[in-house]
Design an enzyme around this catalytic site. Structure first.
Site, mmCIF file in Angstrom:
data_model
loop_
_atom_site.group_PDB
_atom_site.id
_atom_site.type_symbol
_atom_site.label_atom_id
_atom_site.label_comp_id
_atom_site.label_asym_id
_atom_site.label_seq_id
_atom_site.Cartn_x
_atom_site.Cartn_y
_atom_site.Cartn_z
ATOM 1 N N TYR A 198 -43.194 61.540 41.492
ATOM 2 C CA TYR A 198 -43.763 62.675 40.766
ATOM 3 C C TYR A 198 -43.910 63.810 41.781
ATOM 4 O O TYR A 198 -44.669 63.663 42.743
ATOM 5 C CB TYR A 198 -45.141 62.334 40.199
ATOM 6 C CG TYR A 198 -45.127 61.401 39.004
ATOM 7 C CD1 TYR A 198 -44.997 60.033 39.150
ATOM 8 C CD2 TYR A 198 -45.268 61.916 37.710
ATOM 9 C CE1 TYR A 198 -45.000 59.181 38.046
ATOM 10 C CE2 TYR A 198 -45.276 61.070 36.591
ATOM 11 C CZ TYR A 198 -45.137 59.715 36.773
ATOM 12 O OH TYR A 198 -45.140 58.879 35.689
ATOM 13 N N LYS A 293 -48.027 57.498 29.009
ATOM 14 C CA LYS A 293 -48.985 56.791 28.154
ATOM 15 C C LYS A 293 -48.570 56.619 26.695
ATOM 16 O O LYS A 293 -49.074 55.723 26.012
ATOM 17 C CB LYS A 293 -50.337 57.537 28.171
ATOM 18 C CG LYS A 293 -51.127 57.335 29.431
ATOM 19 C CD LYS A 293 -51.742 55.953 29.478
ATOM 20 C CE LYS A 293 -52.253 55.621 30.849
ATOM 21 N NZ LYS A 293 -51.711 54.424 31.440
ATOM 22 N N TYR A 388 -53.312 54.860 35.411
ATOM 23 C CA TYR A 388 -51.856 54.797 35.229
ATOM 24 C C TYR A 388 -51.425 53.375 34.870
ATOM 25 O O TYR A 388 -50.659 53.161 33.921
ATOM 26 C CB TYR A 388 -51.139 55.270 36.506
ATOM 27 C CG TYR A 388 -49.666 55.559 36.320
ATOM 28 C CD1 TYR A 388 -48.754 54.530 36.086
ATOM 29 C CD2 TYR A 388 -49.178 56.854 36.363
ATOM 30 C CE1 TYR A 388 -47.402 54.785 35.903
ATOM 31 C CE2 TYR A 388 -47.817 57.126 36.175
ATOM 32 C CZ TYR A 388 -46.946 56.088 35.948
ATOM 33 O OH TYR A 388 -45.606 56.336 35.759
HETATM 34 P P1 FAD Z 1 -41.793 57.001 17.194
HETATM 35 O O1 FAD Z 1 -41.113 56.325 18.324
HETATM 36 O O2 FAD Z 1 -41.667 58.478 17.063
HETATM 37 O O3 FAD Z 1 -41.282 56.308 15.867
HETATM 38 C C1 FAD Z 1 -41.524 56.834 14.584
HETATM 39 C C2 FAD Z 1 -40.394 56.432 13.659
HETATM 40 O O4 FAD Z 1 -40.694 56.858 12.325
HETATM 41 C C3 FAD Z 1 -39.071 57.079 14.030
HETATM 42 O O5 FAD Z 1 -38.069 56.096 14.137
HETATM 43 C C4 FAD Z 1 -38.815 58.059 12.897
HETATM 44 O O6 FAD Z 1 -37.420 58.244 12.651
HETATM 45 C C5 FAD Z 1 -39.513 57.356 11.735
HETATM 46 N N1 FAD Z 1 -39.890 58.250 10.630
HETATM 47 C C6 FAD Z 1 -40.382 59.511 10.694
HETATM 48 N N2 FAD Z 1 -40.602 60.000 9.470
HETATM 49 C C7 FAD Z 1 -40.240 59.041 8.598
HETATM 50 C C8 FAD Z 1 -40.219 58.968 7.178
HETATM 51 N N3 FAD Z 1 -40.614 59.998 6.434
HETATM 52 N N4 FAD Z 1 -39.764 57.837 6.588
HETATM 53 C C9 FAD Z 1 -39.358 56.796 7.346
HETATM 54 N N5 FAD Z 1 -39.349 56.808 8.701
HETATM 55 C C10 FAD Z 1 -39.786 57.917 9.306
HETATM 56 N N6 FAD Z 1 -44.495 57.064 26.568
HETATM 57 C C11 FAD Z 1 -44.829 56.139 27.504
HETATM 58 O O7 FAD Z 1 -45.700 55.306 27.260
HETATM 59 N N7 FAD Z 1 -44.228 56.093 28.743
HETATM 60 C C12 FAD Z 1 -43.267 56.990 29.067
HETATM 61 O O8 FAD Z 1 -42.705 56.853 30.159
HETATM 62 C C13 FAD Z 1 -42.919 58.019 28.120
HETATM 63 N N8 FAD Z 1 -41.969 58.924 28.393
HETATM 64 C C14 FAD Z 1 -41.547 59.773 27.404
HETATM 65 C C15 FAD Z 1 -40.534 60.648 27.697
HETATM 66 C C16 FAD Z 1 -40.078 61.522 26.713
HETATM 67 C C17 FAD Z 1 -38.972 62.488 27.051
HETATM 68 C C18 FAD Z 1 -40.654 61.504 25.392
HETATM 69 C C19 FAD Z 1 -40.151 62.424 24.308
HETATM 70 C C20 FAD Z 1 -41.683 60.636 25.103
HETATM 71 C C21 FAD Z 1 -42.137 59.776 26.094
HETATM 72 N N9 FAD Z 1 -43.156 58.873 25.841
HETATM 73 C C22 FAD Z 1 -43.555 57.990 26.834
HETATM 74 C C23 FAD Z 1 -43.793 58.831 24.525
HETATM 75 C C24 FAD Z 1 -43.231 57.718 23.629
HETATM 76 O O9 FAD Z 1 -41.826 57.792 23.571
HETATM 77 C C25 FAD Z 1 -43.840 57.814 22.226
HETATM 78 O O10 FAD Z 1 -45.232 57.871 22.357
HETATM 79 C C26 FAD Z 1 -43.441 56.624 21.338
HETATM 80 O O11 FAD Z 1 -42.121 56.784 20.870
HETATM 81 C C27 FAD Z 1 -44.375 56.457 20.139
HETATM 82 O O12 FAD Z 1 -43.914 55.421 19.315
HETATM 83 P P2 FAD Z 1 -44.163 55.438 17.734
HETATM 84 O O13 FAD Z 1 -43.578 54.181 17.228
HETATM 85 O O14 FAD Z 1 -45.577 55.760 17.468
HETATM 86 O O15 FAD Z 1 -43.345 56.711 17.215
HETATM 87 C C1 DHB Z 2 -40.621 57.962 32.501
HETATM 88 C C2 DHB Z 2 -41.206 58.825 31.606
HETATM 89 C C3 DHB Z 2 -42.472 59.327 31.875
HETATM 90 O O1 DHB Z 2 -43.069 60.137 31.007
HETATM 91 C C4 DHB Z 2 -43.142 58.985 33.037
HETATM 92 O O2 DHB Z 2 -44.354 59.524 33.279
HETATM 93 C C5 DHB Z 2 -42.550 58.126 33.914
HETATM 94 C C6 DHB Z 2 -41.281 57.600 33.648
HETATM 95 C C7 DHB Z 2 -39.278 57.421 32.194
HETATM 96 O O3 DHB Z 2 -38.690 57.851 31.193
HETATM 97 O O4 DHB Z 2 -38.797 56.575 32.941
#
Ligand code: FAD
Ligand code: DHB
Length: 394
Positions: A198, A293, A388
């Site tokens: 980081y 997170k 973390y």
């Molecule tokens: P989502 O994964 O968003 O799933 C929701 C699902 O619902 C999707 O498949 C969507 O298509 C579906 N959906 C939406 N609307 C409808 C509808 N009307 N009908 C049917 N289906 C629908 N988190 C971490 O813990 N560690 C990390 O390192 C980290 N890095 C990240 C990096 C990036 C670039 C991003 C964008 C996010 C990151 N996150 C990280 C966050 C993490 O990816 C999300 O918090 C996680 O995807 C949440 O899961 P979820 O199942 O709640 O939602």
């Molecule tokens: C990754 C994403 C994050 O948001 C983070 O804090 C660390 C790692 C990853 O995509 O690997």
């Protein structure tokens, strides 16, 4: 077509899929609907870091085999600023906790492969009668057949842009939008580092993560309204080199196979339950990604929800369901605080985000002072490491 199930689940992200799997292990049947294709869900690049508690849970529920073979075990992170790079050793700071890099895409693939009933590519998803004991989940399947599923409970696991949260009659929303976004890439090049880096730099934040011994995942801070088309591969590598550069260390470059920009915000909707509709994961809350997170929080929510629904539907007791929102929100706010803390400490705030330019200078000095504290005081380092690495799951 009118059918019946115990739990209707909306969304095949980590929250919905893991909830479905945990319920099935207790004999609770469910129907899961997802508006995207299976292929899209299995390819959507997002999180990568699993907390110790998430890893333990995946093992416990029988979804940990491939993660244990292919996941990359890490014992900490590097913090880089002002020409210095410091390692924080999590096991010694937290009494043995580690973290695992295993992509969200892989968690999703493993859960889908468990073979529970999922309708992909649905449309017109809607919920009604949530204030009765027979809420209805309706949708149109990929063949155009309209379904009405009578449920005992519905879990809204449909992410930030889903239909569940807007179906809640009254919600209190707390929100912060950050004046930057993350540009993330996947590159076919072995990671240049043994642990995640980081980096706070005058040119903006950058992070080096990984997906496998052959694939690197890297991020840079960009303006929130930047267009990905304005970022050529050469421009991305140039910024990564400037921001992550460190004497005696080389950042290896390789072909970029995927790139995208994500805005950064904190968002919490309370309560997470209304009648028989329960929100979980990003449907209820969003954190900026700096603390890794979001995914872990979604997993924690559905662990609490699975226990509550089993208690309600198998044992006929509503105590855990009644406590669901409050139980989850304690962790949600702790993660929201930690994600804000990491984000605020590590990013460069644009001068335009302050009313007085001198405040930008002030903020920069505070950030360096805080980073020095975290990398020189064991108490401060332990606080970061404990948050973390994550707290035990409920
Ligand atoms: P989502 O994964 O968003 O799933 C929701 C699902 O619902 C999707 O498949 C969507 O298509 C579906 N959906 C939406 N609307 C409808 C509808 N009307 N009908 C049917 N289906 C629908 N988190 C971490 O813990 N560690 C990390 O390192 C980290 N890095 C990240 C990096 C990036 C670039 C991003 C964008 C996010 C990151 N996150 C990280 C966050 C993490 O990816 C999300 O918090 C996680 O995807 C949440 O899961 P979820 O199942 O709640 O939602
Ligand atoms: C990754 C994403 C994050 O948001 C983070 O804090 C660390 C790692 C990853 O995509 O690997």
């Amino acid at each position: 077509m009118r059918t019946r199930t115990q739990v209707g689940i909306i969304g095949a992200g980590p929250a919905g899929l893991l909830l479905q799997h945990m319920l099935a292990r207790h004999g609770v049947d469910s129907v899961l609907v997802e508006n995207r294709s299976r292929e899209y869900c299995e390819k959507r690049q997002r999180a990568g870091v699993l907390e110790h508690g998430t890893v333990e849970l995946l093992k416990e529920i029988g979804l940990g085999d491939r993660m244990m073979r292919e996941g990359l075990l890490h014992s900490g992170i590097y913090l880089q600023f002002a020409g210095e790079r410091h390692h924080l050793d999590f096991p010694s700071l937290t009494g043995g906790r580690t973290l695992t890099v295993y992509a969200q895409t892989e968690v999703v693939k493993d859960a889908i492969a468990a073979g529970h009933p999922i309708f992909f590519e649905v449309s017109d998803t809607a919920v009604r009668d949530i204030d009765t004991e027979r809420p209805v989940l309706s949708f149109t399947d990929a063949d155009g057949v309209a379904h009405e599923v009578e449920c005992d409970a519905i879990a809204g696991c449909d992410g930030f842009h889903g239909v569940s949260r807007p179906s809640m009659p009254s919600l209190r929303v707390s929100e912060r939008t950050y004046p930057f976004g993350w540009l993330g890439i996947l590159a076919t090049v072995p990671p240049s580092t043994d642990e995640l880096i980081y980096a706070h730099s005058p040119h903006g934040f950058a992070m080096h993560s990984m997906r496998s011994p052959e694939v690197s995942r890297l991020y840079i801070q960009v303006d929130p309204d930047e267009k990905i088309d304005d970022w050529s591969d050469a421009r991305i590598w140039e910024q990564l080199q400037i921001r992550l550069g460190h004497p005696g260390w080389t950042l290896n470059e390789g072909p970029i196979t995927e790139k995208g920009i994500t805005p950064m915000r904190s968002f919490v909707a309370e309560p997470m339950r209304s009648g028989r509709l329960f929100l979980a994961g990003d449907a209820a809350h969003i954190v900026p990604p700096t603390g890794a997170k979001g995914l872990n929080l979604a997993v924690a929510d559905v662990k609490v929800l699975a226990d509550a629904l089993v208690r309600l539907l198998v044992e006929g007791k509503s105590d855990l369901a009644d406590a669901y929102s409050e139980t989850c929100l304690t962790r949600v706010w702790r993660s929201t605080w930690f994600s804000w803390y990491m984000t605020s400490m590590l990013h460069r705030f644009p001068v335009s985000s302050f009313s007085d330019p001198a405040e930008a200078d002030f903020q920069e000095h505070l950030q360096i002072a805080q980073l020095r504290q975290v990398t020189s005081s064991e108490a401060a380092a332990r606080n970061l490491a404990e948050n973390y690495a994550g707290w035990p799951l409920p």
